[in-house]
Design a protein around this motif. Structure first.
Motif, PDB file in Angstrom:
ATOM      1  N   GLY C  15      43.292  63.683  39.473  1.00  0.00           N
ATOM      2  CA  GLY C  15      43.956  62.630  38.703  1.00  0.00           C
ATOM      3  C   GLY C  15      42.960  61.541  38.365  1.00  0.00           C
ATOM      4  N   PHE C  16      43.483  60.424  37.893  1.00  0.00           N
ATOM      5  CA  PHE C  16      42.625  59.311  37.475  1.00  0.00           C
ATOM      6  C   PHE C  16      42.713  58.173  38.484  1.00  0.00           C
ATOM      7  CE2 PHE C  16      43.281  61.731  33.615  1.00  0.00           C
ATOM      8  CZ  PHE C  16      42.023  61.709  33.022  1.00  0.00           C
ATOM      9  N   HIS C  17      41.570  57.555  38.764  1.00  0.00           N
ATOM     10  CA  HIS C  17      41.463  56.556  39.828  1.00  0.00           C
ATOM     11  C   HIS C  17      40.648  55.360  39.338  1.00  0.00           C
ATOM     12  CE1 HIS C  17      42.958  59.607  42.609  1.00  0.00           C
ATOM     13  NE2 HIS C  17      42.199  60.455  41.923  1.00  0.00           N
ATOM     14  N   LEU C  18      41.126  54.182  39.645  1.00  0.00           N
ATOM     15  CA  LEU C  18      40.443  52.939  39.267  1.00  0.00           C
ATOM     16  C   LEU C  18      39.323  52.662  40.278  1.00  0.00           C
ATOM     17  CD1 LEU C  18      40.873  50.734  37.109  1.00  0.00           C
ATOM     18  CD2 LEU C  18      42.485  49.637  38.679  1.00  0.00           C
ATOM     19  N   ILE C  19      38.088  52.578  39.810  1.00  0.00           N
ATOM     20  CA  ILE C  19      36.952  52.405  40.726  1.00  0.00           C
ATOM     21  C   ILE C  19      36.111  51.174  40.399  1.00  0.00           C
ATOM     22  CG2 ILE C  19      36.802  54.874  41.307  1.00  0.00           C
ATOM     23  CD1 ILE C  19      34.314  54.974  39.391  1.00  0.00           C
ATOM     24  N   THR C  20      36.620  50.283  39.586  1.00  0.00           N
ATOM     25  CA  THR C  20      35.828  49.101  39.186  1.00  0.00           C
ATOM     26  C   THR C  20      35.310  48.337  40.411  1.00  0.00           C
ATOM     27  OG1 THR C  20      37.434  48.863  37.395  1.00  0.00           O
ATOM     28  CG2 THR C  20      35.802  47.102  37.628  1.00  0.00           C
ATOM     29  N   PRO C  57      49.739  51.579  37.199  1.00  0.00           N
ATOM     30  CA  PRO C  57      49.333  52.933  37.597  1.00  0.00           C
ATOM     31  C   PRO C  57      50.014  54.040  36.802  1.00  0.00           C
ATOM     32  CG  PRO C  57      50.610  51.852  39.352  1.00  0.00           C
ATOM     33  CD  PRO C  57      50.372  50.830  38.298  1.00  0.00           C
ATOM     34  N   THR C  58      51.112  53.759  36.109  1.00  0.00           N
ATOM     35  CA  THR C  58      51.736  54.832  35.321  1.00  0.00           C
ATOM     36  C   THR C  58      50.840  55.253  34.155  1.00  0.00           C
ATOM     37  OG1 THR C  58      52.983  53.323  33.869  1.00  0.00           O
ATOM     38  CG2 THR C  58      54.078  54.062  35.897  1.00  0.00           C
ATOM     39  N   VAL C  59      49.946  54.368  33.712  1.00  0.00           N
ATOM     40  CA  VAL C  59      49.015  54.775  32.648  1.00  0.00           C
ATOM     41  C   VAL C  59      48.114  55.900  33.170  1.00  0.00           C
ATOM     42  CG1 VAL C  59      47.190  54.036  31.068  1.00  0.00           C
ATOM     43  CG2 VAL C  59      49.064  52.476  31.611  1.00  0.00           C
ATOM     44  N   ARG C  60      47.669  55.773  34.405  1.00  0.00           N
ATOM     45  CA  ARG C  60      46.815  56.819  34.972  1.00  0.00           C
ATOM     46  C   ARG C  60      47.590  58.126  35.177  1.00  0.00           C
ATOM     47  NH1 ARG C  60      45.340  51.998  37.526  1.00  0.00           N
ATOM     48  NH2 ARG C  60      46.043  52.473  39.627  1.00  0.00           N
ATOM     49  N   GLY C 108      25.723  37.534  34.350  1.00  0.00           N
ATOM     50  CA  GLY C 108      25.922  38.029  35.701  1.00  0.00           C
ATOM     51  C   GLY C 108      27.204  38.783  35.966  1.00  0.00           C
ATOM     52  N   ARG C 109      27.945  39.083  34.874  1.00  0.00           N
ATOM     53  CA  ARG C 109      29.194  39.838  35.047  1.00  0.00           C
ATOM     54  C   ARG C 109      29.324  40.916  33.978  1.00  0.00           C
ATOM     55  NH1 ARG C 109      34.068  37.156  36.116  1.00  0.00           N
ATOM     56  NH2 ARG C 109      33.879  35.676  37.833  1.00  0.00           N
ATOM     57  N   LEU C 110      30.106  41.949  34.302  1.00  0.00           N
ATOM     58  CA  LEU C 110      30.447  42.934  33.273  1.00  0.00           C
ATOM     59  C   LEU C 110      31.326  42.251  32.222  1.00  0.00           C
ATOM     60  CD1 LEU C 110      31.350  46.140  35.340  1.00  0.00           C
ATOM     61  CD2 LEU C 110      29.161  45.504  34.301  1.00  0.00           C
ATOM     62  N   ALA C 111      30.973  42.457  30.959  1.00  0.00           N
ATOM     63  CA  ALA C 111      31.743  41.836  29.878  1.00  0.00           C
ATOM     64  C   ALA C 111      32.887  42.751  29.452  1.00  0.00           C
ATOM     65  CB  ALA C 111      30.818  41.509  28.707  1.00  0.00           C
ATOM     66  N   LEU C 112      33.732  43.113  30.397  1.00  0.00           N
ATOM     67  CA  LEU C 112      34.887  43.969  30.085  1.00  0.00           C
ATOM     68  C   LEU C 112      36.007  43.122  29.493  1.00  0.00           C
ATOM     69  CD1 LEU C 112      35.048  46.136  33.346  1.00  0.00           C
ATOM     70  CD2 LEU C 112      33.983  46.720  31.156  1.00  0.00           C
ATOM     71  N   GLY C 113      36.865  43.766  28.720  1.00  0.00           N
ATOM     72  CA  GLY C 113      38.079  43.103  28.261  1.00  0.00           C
ATOM     73  C   GLY C 113      39.042  42.893  29.424  1.00  0.00           C
ATOM     74  N   THR C 114      40.013  42.024  29.200  1.00  0.00           N
ATOM     75  CA  THR C 114      40.984  41.657  30.234  1.00  0.00           C
ATOM     76  C   THR C 114      41.635  42.863  30.899  1.00  0.00           C
ATOM     77  OG1 THR C 114      41.507  39.796  28.791  1.00  0.00           O
ATOM     78  CG2 THR C 114      42.998  40.196  30.656  1.00  0.00           C
ATOM     79  N   TRP C 115      41.905  43.890  30.129  1.00  0.00           N
ATOM     80  CA  TRP C 115      42.671  45.031  30.643  1.00  0.00           C
ATOM     81  C   TRP C 115      41.807  46.237  30.950  1.00  0.00           C
ATOM     82  CZ3 TRP C 115      47.259  43.613  32.108  1.00  0.00           C
ATOM     83  CH2 TRP C 115      47.846  42.508  31.470  1.00  0.00           C
ATOM     84  N   GLN C 116      40.492  46.104  30.812  1.00  0.00           N
ATOM     85  CA  GLN C 116      39.626  47.277  30.998  1.00  0.00           C
ATOM     86  C   GLN C 116      39.179  47.454  32.450  1.00  0.00           C
ATOM     87  OE1 GLN C 116      36.657  46.339  27.922  1.00  0.00           O
ATOM     88  NE2 GLN C 116      37.134  48.310  26.967  1.00  0.00           N
ATOM     89  N   GLY C 117      39.293  48.654  32.941  1.00  0.00           N
ATOM     90  CA  GLY C 117      38.767  49.005  34.249  1.00  0.00           C
ATOM     91  C   GLY C 117      38.031  50.332  34.163  1.00  0.00           C
ATOM     92  N   ILE C 118      37.175  50.580  35.140  1.00  0.00           N
ATOM     93  CA  ILE C 118      36.424  51.843  35.198  1.00  0.00           C
ATOM     94  C   ILE C 118      37.273  52.879  35.915  1.00  0.00           C
ATOM     95  CG2 ILE C 118      34.313  52.954  36.012  1.00  0.00           C
ATOM     96  CD1 ILE C 118      32.977  50.173  35.997  1.00  0.00           C
ATOM     97  N   TRP C 119      37.491  54.005  35.263  1.00  0.00           N
ATOM     98  CA  TRP C 119      38.268  55.087  35.859  1.00  0.00           C
ATOM     99  C   TRP C 119      37.364  56.271  36.208  1.00  0.00           C
ATOM    100  CZ3 TRP C 119      43.378  56.635  32.942  1.00  0.00           C
ATOM    101  CH2 TRP C 119      44.200  55.519  32.779  1.00  0.00           C
ATOM    102  N   LEU C 120      37.596  56.827  37.364  1.00  0.00           N
ATOM    103  CA  LEU C 120      37.093  58.160  37.694  1.00  0.00           C
ATOM    104  C   LEU C 120      38.163  59.166  37.303  1.00  0.00           C
ATOM    105  CD1 LEU C 120      35.231  60.207  39.315  1.00  0.00           C
ATOM    106  CD2 LEU C 120      36.735  59.706  41.267  1.00  0.00           C
TER     107      LEU C 120
END
Lengths: 139, 139, 139
Positions: C15-20, C57-60, C108-120
């Motif tokens: 499945g998909f997992h948030l790893i940010t 988590p339902t998006v994942r 000094g920070r990741l310039a991600l959008g408000t809703w963006q996270g890194i998924w495995l």
């Protein structure tokens, strides 16, 4: 040499849009880079960036029709549905196409192929304006 | 340290092809990079680059069969059809897989996993030769 | 400024997992980078990295259900089937989603959008631990 800027794209209708010229216009420093890369990043999870054909608009229409077929609205297995029927498909399309492009820079220009252009994939019905982060690196 | 070169791949039949050795052969400077990245870019909109299994050729065959099923030729919604039945599907596959790879470089070698190889996705029946831009950066 | 490290992720279910947070915890040097990029690379051909929604988590779950529908197990055209029914679909999903992310770094920070996270994306039933190579570059 590292340079970074943001570019806010005006709202566009759902579908695919050619934005090469808009990206280039935001990069006056590009011509100072002999060898490098341009990284283009979209800060959203329901829009995407991809490279594809820069001429015939029917390619963009066919791409939209294909993705609407391949990633259907209202699939019975969606649980994330409270933001509208276009929301979960938009998240899926965003991951299929990706949130960033890395493009080679040669002698002050993007080293794109003759037919390559930068496309915005707007996957929401009302996506609003979209924010890009442009990072230019090289020497 | 920035270096850039182009690599022209000989024409290949439609399908997926392992090109790791050819890319490495074009990069004599790679061993001078302690820590860095290699960016591999294809200047076309009907071919793609991806990373996948570098051993069993049936993986490449299955990938081709899967993409032909998922992105059909002659779909009734295609308008861009005057360059042949393989043309619009090739554009779609190119965007699904992507036009570039960024690969970590460690101690003069690509830091690929044991089973990872660089694949060319040739999505046209007669794609002809394909041009890559290789950008190596690091220290 | 170039820095590289590896990060081994504990085994996770398919499945998909948030790893940010796990990625950020492995990057103490990030805050020293004013302008740069972070390259995150997975050394496997049956798992993937993507950016998507970092909250619900339902998006994942929906993403996993969609990919299982779009890339079926046991398709009649698979020849590479001796490592289990989940194997060839895992290779296809890995190429559809990709093995790396390039993320802008700002102040000094990741310039991600408000809703963006890194998924495995873990595409095997028993994928085991997964190895990432993190390359941080910038100034």
């Amino acid at each position: 040499m590292w340079q970074q800027s943001t570019l806010t794209l005006a709202p566009r209708p759902r579908g695919f849009h050619l934005i090469t010229d808009e990206v280039l216009a935001a990069l006056p420093q590009l011509k100072a880079v002999q060898t490098g890369l341009l990284h283009v990043f979209i800060q959203h999870t329901s829009a995407s960036l991809t490279l594809n054909e820069n001429a015939d608009p029917t390619v963009r229409g066919d791409m939209e029709r294909h993705f609407n077929m391949a990633v259907p609205q209202g699939a019975p297995y969606y649980r994330h549905d409270y933001e509208g029927d276009d929301d979960m498909p938009a998240h899926i399309k965003a991951s299929l196409l990706g949130a960033s492009l890395s493009l080679p820079v040669t002698n002050g220009r993007l080293a794109l192929g003759t037919w390559q252009g930068i496309w915005l994939g707007e996957h929401r019905d009302q996506g609003g304006s979209r924010r890009l982060v442009l990072t230019l690196m090289g020497e």
